[in-house]
Write a protein that holds these residues in place. Structure first.
Motif, PDB file in Angstrom:
ATOM      1  N   ASN A 151      56.406 -32.829  28.337  1.00 37.35           N
ATOM      2  CA  ASN A 151      56.386 -33.694  29.519  1.00 37.35           C
ATOM      3  C   ASN A 151      56.966 -32.989  30.739  1.00 37.35           C
ATOM      4  OD1 ASN A 151      55.139 -35.997  28.438  1.00 37.35           O
ATOM      5  ND2 ASN A 151      57.057 -36.716  27.537  1.00 37.35           N
ATOM      6  N   THR A 155      55.202 -32.728  34.358  1.00 33.37           N
ATOM      7  CA  THR A 155      55.853 -33.077  35.626  1.00 33.37           C
ATOM      8  C   THR A 155      55.844 -31.906  36.605  1.00 33.37           C
ATOM      9  OG1 THR A 155      57.302 -34.622  34.442  1.00 33.37           O
ATOM     10  CG2 THR A 155      57.987 -33.932  36.653  1.00 33.37           C
ATOM     11  N   ARG A 156      56.062 -30.711  36.082  1.00 35.53           N
ATOM     12  CA  ARG A 156      56.117 -29.518  36.932  1.00 35.53           C
ATOM     13  C   ARG A 156      54.733 -28.983  37.312  1.00 35.53           C
ATOM     14  NH1 ARG A 156      60.206 -25.713  36.529  1.00 35.53           N
ATOM     15  NH2 ARG A 156      58.625 -24.195  35.900  1.00 35.53           N
TER      16      ARG A 156
END
Length: 315
Positions: free
Chosen positions: A180, A184-185
């Motif tokens: 995750n 997100t990055r």
């Protein structure tokens, strides 16, 4: 007008090559500093560093063809007059050749990135058919343990049921926390951008920088998971999953980020020595970038004269 555009294209390419060689030569001195940083900072700075030759060469070329900026950064010198001037090619043929060269380079970069993107999209569609959505990931029914994040703008985490049979709930939670973080990055997109930015650098240094960026990217996600589950726990899960994957030797799809496919030993060492990593704030990173831009702007004057000298040889 054609001579202006062709001269701009030639200056951009010349600056790109020169800055590419300078940044490549300096990387061996910068690398130890990057490796001492928190991987979140190290991966961000390395991506910026990879983008610098392309972005800053464009900036330098634009400055040279902007009279107001050029007058500040380039010392007074006379040809037919002493007014501010951009370095220009006298030959329309050479100007046209400069435009063709620049368009060829940009086209090649776009084509390479597009091919990588299309392969990833095709794989994404195939896995969407094979997988079923679960809470936080998509489950694939395969006989091979696999876990990876695939996708550019809307990444998806894929986990095989074969891997789940070897994992506890805690193991899965650590794995999903790591994956995750990739989502997100937007790490797949970051690495695609780095692949494009590195085109003007020598192959050997590109290979080293790409390997370092991949490792720092994985470490950044390891550290993110460790903030929730602990550094030792993440290290143990990494080693456990690596041992499982080694039995099958199944590579992750192109353009995907796997959990324990690469540089696991270095990642475990980083986790165990997390207290030695130096974390930077946004102002320090901005300062690094501003200093780099300032240093490059100081090269505008010698690059201006070098371009005039080269263009003079073609006259």
């Amino acid at each position: 007008m054609l001579n202006d555009i062709g001269s701009f294209a030639a200056v951009w390419l010349i600056c790109w090559v020169v800055l590419g060689l300078l940044f490549a030569a300096f990387y061996n001195f910068l690398r130890p500093v990057l490796m001492r940083l928190h991987p979140r900072n190290g991966s961000a700075l390395l991506l910026i560093y990879l983008a610098c030759p392309l972005a800053l060469s464009l900036m330098v070329a634009l400055v040279m063809f902007m009279p107001e900026a050029e007058a500040v950064l380039v010392g007074n010198h006379c040809h037919e007059d002493c007014l501010s001037h951009a370095p220009l090619l006298d030959s329309t043929l050479l100007a046209s050749f400069g435009i063709v060269c620049l368009l060829t380079v940009i086209g090649a970069l776009a084509l390479r990135s597009t091919k990588t993107l299309m392969r990833s999209l095709q794989l994404h569609k195939q896995f969407e058919i094979l997988a079923k959505s679960h809470a936080g990931y998509c489950l694939m029914k395969t006989d091979t343990p696999m876990v990876f994040t695939l996708g550019w703008l809307n990444p998806v985490v894929y986990v095989s049921d074969a891997l789940l049979r070897h994992c506890s709930e805690k193991d899965l939670a650590v794995i999903l926390s790591h994956e995750n973080a990739h989502k997100t990055r937007l790490d797949n997109l970051r690495l695609l951008a780095a692949h494009a930015f590195s085109a003007g650098l020598p192959y050997e240094i590109v290979r080293k920088m790409s390997k370092d960026l991949a490792m720092l990217t994985e470490q950044a996600c390891d550290f993110k998971a460790a903030e929730q589950y602990g550094y030792l726990e993440v290290a143990e899960v990494l080693l456990k999953i690596k041992r499982i994957l080694l039995r099958y030797n199944q590579p992750v799809p192109i353009g995907a980020q796997g959990f324990a496919e690469s540089q696991v030993e270095d990642r475990v060492k980083a986790l165990l020595e997390a207290n030695k990593k130096v974390a930077l704030n946004q102002w320090q990173i901005a300062g690094f970038f501003a200093f780099t831009v300032f240093c490059v702007l100081m090269l505008v004057d010698p690059m201006h004269h070098a371009a005039e000298w080269l263009f003079g040889l073609t006259g």
